[in-house]
Design a protein around this motif. Structure first.
Motif, short mmCIF file in Angstrom:
data_model
loop_
_atom_site.label_atom_id
_atom_site.label_comp_id
_atom_site.label_asym_id
_atom_site.label_seq_id
_atom_site.Cartn_x
_atom_site.Cartn_y
_atom_site.Cartn_z
N ILE A 76 0.82 -1.21 0.00
CA ILE A 76 0.00 0.00 0.00
C ILE A 76 0.86 1.26 0.00
O ILE A 76 0.63 2.18 -0.79
CB ILE A 76 -0.96 0.00 1.21
CG1 ILE A 76 -2.01 -1.10 1.04
CG2 ILE A 76 -1.64 1.35 1.36
CD1 ILE A 76 -2.91 -1.29 2.25
N GLU A 84 1.06 4.19 -2.85
CA GLU A 84 0.55 5.55 -2.61
C GLU A 84 1.45 6.61 -3.21
O GLU A 84 0.97 7.68 -3.63
CB GLU A 84 0.41 5.79 -1.11
CG GLU A 84 -0.75 5.06 -0.47
CD GLU A 84 -0.79 5.25 1.03
OE1 GLU A 84 -1.88 5.12 1.61
OE2 GLU A 84 0.28 5.51 1.64
N TYR A 116 -4.61 -2.36 -1.83
CA TYR A 116 -5.57 -2.43 -0.73
C TYR A 116 -6.30 -3.77 -0.73
O TYR A 116 -6.47 -4.41 0.33
CB TYR A 116 -6.60 -1.30 -0.86
CG TYR A 116 -6.20 0.00 -0.22
CD1 TYR A 116 -5.93 0.08 1.15
CD2 TYR A 116 -6.11 1.17 -0.98
CE1 TYR A 116 -5.57 1.29 1.73
CE2 TYR A 116 -5.75 2.38 -0.40
CZ TYR A 116 -5.48 2.43 0.96
OH TYR A 116 -5.12 3.63 1.55
N GLU A 154 -4.56 -6.77 0.71
CA GLU A 154 -4.48 -6.78 2.17
C GLU A 154 -5.86 -6.86 2.81
O GLU A 154 -6.00 -6.64 4.02
CB GLU A 154 -3.72 -5.55 2.66
CG GLU A 154 -2.26 -5.55 2.21
CD GLU A 154 -1.40 -4.54 2.96
OE1 GLU A 154 -1.86 -4.04 4.01
OE2 GLU A 154 -0.28 -4.27 2.50
N LYS A 179 -8.49 -5.00 2.36
CA LYS A 179 -9.15 -3.72 2.60
C LYS A 179 -9.98 -3.34 1.37
O LYS A 179 -9.67 -2.42 0.63
CB LYS A 179 -8.13 -2.64 2.94
CG LYS A 179 -7.32 -2.96 4.21
CD LYS A 179 -6.32 -1.87 4.52
CE LYS A 179 -5.57 -2.17 5.80
NZ LYS A 179 -4.59 -1.12 6.16
N GLU A 182 -11.66 0.23 1.14
CA GLU A 182 -10.69 1.25 0.75
C GLU A 182 -10.37 1.15 -0.74
O GLU A 182 -10.21 2.16 -1.44
CB GLU A 182 -9.41 1.13 1.56
CG GLU A 182 -9.55 1.52 3.02
CD GLU A 182 -9.98 0.36 3.91
OE1 GLU A 182 -10.52 -0.63 3.37
OE2 GLU A 182 -9.78 0.44 5.13
N ALA A 183 -10.28 -0.09 -1.24
CA ALA A 183 -10.00 -0.30 -2.66
C ALA A 183 -11.11 0.30 -3.52
O ALA A 183 -10.84 0.97 -4.53
CB ALA A 183 -9.85 -1.79 -2.95
#
Length: 317
Positions: free
Chosen positions: A228, A232, A267, A270, A272, A275-276
């Motif tokens: 992640i 970013e 994301y 992991e 998430k 969030e993705a």
């Protein structure tokens, strides 16, 4: 007297490749250089390799970090240690061709207005074998294949197209320091530097010869999935810049869209998924890739275990 060139090789636990990189510098036809080996707390034979080379050539200096400070900070330590007029950064798994320094110093000496000069580069595999089809393909993709030698008319376009390779570039050290050196963008700090330089209207020159070798292998950052945090950095970089030139701006938007997809995938890997999906919502017109984003959004609504299988195997970006 010929101007001093500072070459920094940043290294971490790649003793087997480091020797080749150092030899490629020592074999330069332009000999007025210093070679700075920046070792980021390597735990393999890298310290011994550095010391062996230093013992044989007074032009070699070692910057050793006892604790790992990370890729970008290691690059910056080389900038701080450099004493030359010109500056080059070479990764420990890549090479210079023998005339690399000679040809680029000539350009920088001839064109005092130019902040940096760069060349095309060969792609090599883990064993060092050149891959001509992939080299040609990437030269075309990065818009270097038909680019004539000389001072670039539209450097922003080539920065936005990521056509400038850090391992194939020689900078004026004073300008590199003037603009703040490498920023805090992880492994994309080199790309961000080119965007920053061209955004500040710094001019550059291109030499249409392949005078560097870029290695693609399993442990290089250019291959494999990113976490992640590393995913970013490109998003932050492409969001920060914009260009008045339509072609450069289109290239930026294409890479921003791809960076959103890569971050969403990181994301999802992991677990998430919410969030993705939020990241994917940012891919709207005029950004390209809307249909792919919609596809990924549907995939990320599936059970987590199935999502992992799909994005690792089939739905790569």
């Amino acid at each position: 007297m010929s101007p001093l060139v500072s070459i920094v090789i940043s290294t971490h636990n790649r003793a087997h490749y480091l020797r080749e990189a150092v030899v490629s510098v020592l074999q330069q036809t332009y000999t007025h250089f210093e070679l700075i080996l920046c070792d980021d707390a390597s735990s393999d034979e890298t310290p011994q390799v550095c010391q062996e080379f230093q013992a044989t050539d007074p032009r070699i200096r070692i910057v050793r970090h006892e604790k790992n400070i990370g890729m970008q900070a290691n690059w910056s330590s080389g900038v701080a240690a450099a004493r030359g007029i010109y500056f080059g950064k070479l990764d420990d798994d890549n090479h210079y061709e023998p005339t690399f320094l000679e040809r680029l110093v000539e350009i920088l000496e001839t064109h005092s207005e130019v902040a940096f000069a760069f060349t095309d580069e060969w792609i090599i595999d883990e064993s060092g074998k050149r891959n001509l089809p992939l080299t040609d393909e990437l030269s075309q993709y990065y818009q270097r294949a038909n680019l004539p030698s000389g001072v670039l008319v539209n450097p922003q376009l080539h920065a936005a197209s990521q056509g400038m390779g850090i391992n194939a570039t020689l900078f004026r050290l004073s300008i590199l320091r003037e603009v703040g050196g490498f920023g805090n963008y992880g492994a994309t700090a080199d790309c961000e530097l080119f965007l920053r330089l061209t955004s500040l209207r710094k001019s550059c020159a291109y030499l249409s010869e392949r005078l560097a070798e870029y290695r693609i292998h399993e442990t290089s950052f250019s291959t494999g999935l990113k976490g992640i945090r590393e995913s970013e950095f490109p998003v932050q970089m492409w969001e920060r810049y914009s260009f008045s030139d339509p072609q450069a701006e289109q290239a930026r938007l294409e890479r921003l869209s791809t960076s959103y997809l890569m971050l969403a995938r990181a994301y999802a890997l992991e677990g998430k998924l919410a969030e993705a999906r939020q990241v994917l919502k940012k891919i709207t017109p005029p950004l390209p890739g809307v249909k792919k984003a919609q596809l990924f959004h549907r995939i990320f609504s599936l059970p987590e275990a199935l999502v992992r299988v799909l994005i690792k195997r089939k739905y790569s970006v």
